[in-house]
Design an enzyme around this catalytic site. Structure first.
Site, mmCIF file in Angstrom:
data_model
loop_
_atom_site.group_PDB
_atom_site.id
_atom_site.type_symbol
_atom_site.label_atom_id
_atom_site.label_comp_id
_atom_site.label_asym_id
_atom_site.label_seq_id
_atom_site.Cartn_x
_atom_site.Cartn_y
_atom_site.Cartn_z
ATOM 1 N N THR A 1 59.631 36.045 37.220
ATOM 2 C CA THR A 1 59.533 34.923 38.153
ATOM 3 C C THR A 1 59.515 35.490 39.568
ATOM 4 O O THR A 1 60.498 36.105 40.006
ATOM 5 C CB THR A 1 60.727 33.964 37.990
ATOM 6 O OG1 THR A 1 60.758 33.508 36.639
ATOM 7 C CG2 THR A 1 60.595 32.775 38.932
ATOM 8 N N LYS B 1 56.310 27.415 38.219
ATOM 9 C CA LYS B 1 57.667 27.881 37.876
ATOM 10 C C LYS B 1 58.665 27.483 38.971
ATOM 11 O O LYS B 1 59.823 27.156 38.688
ATOM 12 C CB LYS B 1 57.650 29.397 37.666
ATOM 13 C CG LYS B 1 58.999 30.027 37.398
ATOM 14 C CD LYS B 1 59.546 29.771 36.009
ATOM 15 C CE LYS B 1 60.960 30.341 35.895
ATOM 16 N NZ LYS B 1 61.475 30.496 34.573
ATOM 17 N N LYS C 1 67.443 33.925 43.646
ATOM 18 C CA LYS C 1 66.163 34.522 44.069
ATOM 19 C C LYS C 1 65.026 33.518 43.903
ATOM 20 O O LYS C 1 64.178 33.348 44.775
ATOM 21 C CB LYS C 1 65.946 35.795 43.247
ATOM 22 C CG LYS C 1 64.611 36.470 43.292
ATOM 23 C CD LYS C 1 63.700 36.119 42.126
ATOM 24 C CE LYS C 1 64.226 36.460 40.771
ATOM 25 N NZ LYS C 1 63.333 36.085 39.659
HETATM 26 P P1 NAP Z 1 67.697 41.083 33.460
HETATM 27 O O1 NAP Z 1 68.419 40.896 32.187
HETATM 28 O O2 NAP Z 1 68.479 41.356 34.694
HETATM 29 O O3 NAP Z 1 66.620 42.272 33.219
HETATM 30 C C1 NAP Z 1 65.831 42.734 34.274
HETATM 31 C C2 NAP Z 1 64.887 43.810 33.743
HETATM 32 O O4 NAP Z 1 64.065 44.285 34.815
HETATM 33 C C3 NAP Z 1 65.621 45.038 33.188
HETATM 34 O O5 NAP Z 1 64.892 45.565 32.107
HETATM 35 C C4 NAP Z 1 65.575 45.986 34.399
HETATM 36 O O6 NAP Z 1 65.710 47.345 34.050
HETATM 37 C C5 NAP Z 1 64.192 45.693 34.919
HETATM 38 N N1 NAP Z 1 64.012 46.067 36.329
HETATM 39 C C6 NAP Z 1 64.628 45.527 37.402
HETATM 40 N N2 NAP Z 1 64.188 46.113 38.530
HETATM 41 C C7 NAP Z 1 63.277 47.040 38.153
HETATM 42 C C8 NAP Z 1 62.484 47.973 38.846
HETATM 43 N N3 NAP Z 1 62.521 48.071 40.192
HETATM 44 N N4 NAP Z 1 61.657 48.779 38.142
HETATM 45 C C9 NAP Z 1 61.607 48.699 36.809
HETATM 46 N N5 NAP Z 1 62.338 47.836 36.072
HETATM 47 C C10 NAP Z 1 63.166 47.016 36.741
HETATM 48 O O7 NAP Z 1 66.772 39.817 33.818
HETATM 49 P P2 NAP Z 1 66.160 38.718 32.831
HETATM 50 O O8 NAP Z 1 67.128 37.597 32.690
HETATM 51 O O9 NAP Z 1 65.589 39.393 31.626
HETATM 52 O O10 NAP Z 1 64.976 38.172 33.774
HETATM 53 C C11 NAP Z 1 63.763 38.898 33.932
HETATM 54 C C12 NAP Z 1 62.785 37.986 34.703
HETATM 55 O O11 NAP Z 1 62.556 36.780 33.944
HETATM 56 C C13 NAP Z 1 63.315 37.547 36.072
HETATM 57 O O12 NAP Z 1 62.243 37.445 36.988
HETATM 58 C C14 NAP Z 1 63.921 36.169 35.780
HETATM 59 O O13 NAP Z 1 63.950 35.362 36.946
HETATM 60 C C15 NAP Z 1 62.949 35.645 34.735
HETATM 61 N N6 NAP Z 1 63.498 34.638 33.787
HETATM 62 C C16 NAP Z 1 64.767 34.737 33.302
HETATM 63 C C17 NAP Z 1 65.234 33.758 32.410
HETATM 64 C C18 NAP Z 1 66.634 33.809 31.814
HETATM 65 O O14 NAP Z 1 67.090 32.778 31.257
HETATM 66 N N7 NAP Z 1 67.333 34.939 31.848
HETATM 67 C C19 NAP Z 1 64.403 32.704 32.023
HETATM 68 C C20 NAP Z 1 63.089 32.668 32.513
HETATM 69 C C21 NAP Z 1 62.651 33.629 33.406
HETATM 70 P P3 NAP Z 1 67.175 47.997 33.756
HETATM 71 O O15 NAP Z 1 67.425 47.756 32.302
HETATM 72 O O16 NAP Z 1 67.023 49.411 34.106
HETATM 73 O O17 NAP Z 1 68.163 47.274 34.660
#
Ligand code: NAP
Length: 302
Positions: free
Chosen positions: A95, A170, A238
């Site tokens: 997102t 979104k 964010k």
């Molecule tokens: P998360 O658990 O914090 O995971 C983030 C992922 O991104 C991890 O694999 C992290 O790697 C990687 N990452 C972060 N910065 C990076 C960088 N600079 N270079 C390479 N990899 C990087 O987040 P999430 O909940 O899965 O969310 C991921 C995305 O989906 C976000 O944009 C969020 O807004 C969106 N989203 C989330 C949800 C939800 O319910 N959680 C629902 C819909 C959409 P590491 O493992 O090394 O930290």
């Protein structure tokens, strides 16, 4: 198209989405910043743990990204761009702002590859069950080529318009999510203060006109003072900043979003930025002089 597919970003969402790609026979390789997560998934599925994003790009025709925020997407695109070739497709499920999607698409297209912004909704449960919805921006012909890959991770794929339109949709979604979270946590805080049996409140309200996903999925844990992610406060904050920028670009403002961001700022300052957004309940309980004990955590605690 039976495309070789690679996945970058094995977080709360991405790990389950990659597993669903594997189940559908699409997953060839993965890469994650913290390498151990990619190595573990590779051992589980038999896919390749790529040495770096460029190695992944060399091996795969479709690359799915699901990382945290705008700069993370743009950094990855800058790293990937020299390795991209015509016909490849980048699907960004993170997102981010519509402007970020347009910037990423421009770079990807400069190599003859294609880009779709395809943010998802449905939470970590939806990611696990493959029941996410995705709102897609980009060329319809690119979407048709990528459809089998998206269909392995989502149950509903809706084309919204040119690149950026998926992310703008979104943003609309995230404002609704903020309002629902604020309403549910405030209402349950009142229920707690009034001495109601909250499990039964959730049961009866869920069956009526005020029933909703957040109440069903997060209500039962919230009333036990449990806020494990889920969806991190810092990530929703964010998203809400993106909504505010989009509203400003459109000449308006979003008072509901402003209020939720004030609550999130206080929660993040107290060290709760990595908790699920249902931790808004902490703020709402305090309004009734009935705070949940504040065990202050380091924002970097595991
Ligand atoms: P998360 O658990 O914090 O995971 C983030 C992922 O991104 C991890 O694999 C992290 O790697 C990687 N990452 C972060 N910065 C990076 C960088 N600079 N270079 C390479 N990899 C990087 O987040 P999430 O909940 O899965 O969310 C991921 C995305 O989906 C976000 O944009 C969020 O807004 C969106 N989203 C989330 C949800 C939800 O319910 N959680 C629902 C819909 C959409 P590491 O493992 O090394 O930290």
């Amino acid at each position: 198209m039976s495309a070789t597919t690679g996945f970058i970003g094995l977080g709360a969402m991405g790990l389950s989405m990659a597993r669903n790609l594997h189940r559908a026979g699409h997953l060839n390789a993965v890469w994650n910043r913290t390498a151990s997560k990619a190595q573990t998934l590779a051992a589980e599925t038999g896919c390749i743990s790529a040495a770096d994003p460029v190695d992944l790009a060399r091996r795969c025709e479709v690359l799915v990204l699901c990382v945290s925020a705008d700069d993370d997407v743009l950094d990855l695109i800058a790293t990937l761009t020299p390795a991209l070739r015509p016909g490849q497709i980048i699907l960004d499920c993170s997102t981010v702002a519509p402007a970020t999607a347009r910037k990423a698409a421009e770079q990807v297209r400069s190599c003859g590859a294609d880009f779709l912004d395809c943010p998802v909704s449905g939470g970590v449960e939806g990611a696990r069950q493959g029941s996410l919805v995705t709102m897609v921006g980009g060329e319809p012909a690119t979407l048709e080529r990528a459809r089998p890959v998206l269909a392995a991770m989502t149950r509903q794929i809706t084309w919204m318009g040119p690149v950026g339109a998926g992310q703008a949709t979104k943003a609309v979604n995230q404002i609704m999510a903020a309002g629902i979270a604020a309403a549910v946590t405030e209402a349950l805080a009142l229920g707690a203060a009034a001495g109601l049996p909250l499990a039964r409140v959730i049961e009866v309200v869920s069956g009526g006109a005020a029933g909703n996903w957040f109440l069903n999925q997060r209500g039962p844990t919230m009333i036990q003072d449990r806020f494990e992610t889920g969806f991190k406060i810092a990530l929703h904050d964010k998203d809400l900043a993106i909504c505010q920028q989009l509203a400003a670009d459109c000449g308006g403002d979003l008072p509901l979003v402003d209020a939720v961001r004030d609550d999130y700022a206080a929660l993040m300052a107290a060290g709760f930025g990595d908790e699920d957004i249902s931790a808004l309940y902490r703020r709402k309980r305090a309004l009734f002089g009935n705070p949940i004990p504040l065990v202050v955590k380091s924002p970097h605690a595991e």
